[in-house]
Motif scaffolding. Sequence first.
Motif, PDB file in Angstrom:
ATOM      1  N   UNK A   1      -0.260   9.609  -5.286  1.00 12.99           N
ATOM      2  CA  UNK A   1       0.284  10.964  -5.219  1.00 12.99           C
ATOM      3  C   UNK A   1       0.651  11.482  -6.611  1.00 12.99           C
ATOM      4  N   UNK A   2       1.095  10.587  -7.473  1.00 10.65           N
ATOM      5  CA  UNK A   2       1.454  10.971  -8.846  1.00 10.65           C
ATOM      6  C   UNK A   2       0.238  11.045  -9.763  1.00 10.65           C
ATOM      7  N   UNK A   3      -0.915  10.758  -9.229  1.00 10.07           N
ATOM      8  CA  UNK A   3      -2.194  10.877  -9.949  1.00 10.07           C
ATOM      9  C   UNK A   3      -2.298   9.921 -11.141  1.00 10.07           C
ATOM     10  N   UNK A   4      -1.814   8.687 -10.946  1.00 10.40           N
ATOM     11  CA  UNK A   4      -1.973   7.681 -11.992  1.00 10.40           C
ATOM     12  C   UNK A   4      -2.856   6.525 -11.532  1.00 10.40           C
ATOM     13  N   UNK A   5      -2.960   6.298 -10.227  1.00 12.87           N
ATOM     14  CA  UNK A   5      -3.642   5.107  -9.727  1.00 12.87           C
ATOM     15  C   UNK A   5      -5.139   5.130  -9.996  1.00 12.87           C
ATOM     16  N   UNK A  30       0.819  -1.209   0.000  1.00  8.64           N
ATOM     17  CA  UNK A  30       0.000   0.000   0.000  1.00  8.64           C
ATOM     18  C   UNK A  30       0.857   1.265   0.000  1.00  8.64           C
ATOM     19  N   UNK A  31       2.076   1.178   0.535  1.00  2.15           N
ATOM     20  CA  UNK A  31       2.961   2.347   0.520  1.00  2.15           C
ATOM     21  C   UNK A  31       3.338   2.716  -0.913  1.00  2.15           C
ATOM     22  N   UNK A  32       3.548   1.702  -1.743  1.00  4.07           N
ATOM     23  CA  UNK A  32       3.870   1.980  -3.155  1.00  4.07           C
ATOM     24  C   UNK A  32       2.639   2.532  -3.884  1.00  4.07           C
ATOM     25  N   UNK A  33       1.476   1.955  -3.603  1.00  9.12           N
ATOM     26  CA  UNK A  33       0.252   2.481  -4.230  1.00  9.12           C
ATOM     27  C   UNK A  33       0.019   3.929  -3.823  1.00  9.12           C
ATOM     28  N   UNK A  34       0.404   4.275  -2.594  1.00  9.34           N
ATOM     29  CA  UNK A  34       0.258   5.666  -2.160  1.00  9.34           C
ATOM     30  C   UNK A  34       1.125   6.593  -3.002  1.00  9.34           C
ATOM     31  N   UNK A  35       2.314   6.127  -3.390  1.00  8.73           N
ATOM     32  CA  UNK A  35       3.163   6.929  -4.273  1.00  8.73           C
ATOM     33  C   UNK A  35       2.484   7.149  -5.613  1.00  8.73           C
TER      34      UNK A  35
END
Length: 335
Positions: free
Chosen positions: A131-135, A123-128
């Motif tokens: 933040x980059x507005x791609x998920x 989940x920490x990587x998904x948070x990145x």
Amino acid sequence: GGNLYTQAEFIAVLGEVFHPGRTCRPADVAVGREVYRLPWVEGRGPVADTTFVDYHEPVGRLGAAARWGLRPEDARTRHLHRLPRLRHACRGLVTVDDWRARIRAETVLGAPVVLWQGFAQWEDYLALLRKRRVLAEDQRRRRRLEALVGPLRFAVDDPGADVLPTCFDWKSARDRAACRADLFATDAHRRFFERLRAHGLLRASTLRAGDGRLLSVWLGAVHEGRWSGWVFAFNPDPALARCSPGRQLLYAMLEEGWRAGHREFDFSIGLEPYKLSFATHVRALGTAGRLPAGERLAALARRLLAGRPQMLQTLRALRRRWRSHPERPRPTQGP
């Protein structure tokens, strides 16, 4: 030690496909003070530029005395072959933010990577990515894709007979449409991946529809916790392409790599925007060793003029005019 490209098994496949009938083995080669492991082909010596060997990382370093031939450090360095320079050599690792902020003038190539050490939880990587507005957009595309084709099936290493030929055809069609070189028009390039698979060195990851239809393919390998890739291809059906089946495969692979405890995910050479959207770092690639005089002067000029963009543009315009001038002296072609 070394990366996948330095391993005896990988170099043996290179020799089998691209240098048939000749012995091909790993050999340590000195370039300046650094030592690199390259394929050594019988009758040719070290081969530095091979298709699908994306970049070179040093495997050792010489002391100053060995570099200048004054006093070899040991028997191994005494017999090292030397090259004056080596292209696509790793010159360091920088964060994606630093890369975006300052593309260094002397470095125009890079290999984006995800380093997993900074993410204690998936989940920490998904948070990145959030933040980059791609998920969020990729999640919407996944829901649209599932509505079209049913449940998605991810295979870490798909043994299906359709995987390689379909991947080659998709990649060829895409490269031709983009006016890029079609690597898979060459039989040896197709055979290379077939032989990697036969030797157990290839990982062919896929995403399939509920009915078994291929949606996307990634051809790569895992070596000592680094998952690298060469070919990324997806189904060209426009209805599917709008749902980004390639990115949906990428999410599954990244999560698989994190859960497997890998050190990194290596997107390999190339700075396509989608790679930088997912990467945490970039391996800066340049030339190791001594550049030719003209390239050294050009690099020096770029560094000196880095803070003067208008002057740099003016000099480039003058160079273009000089090169296109009809009365400029041309080099002779022989007697």
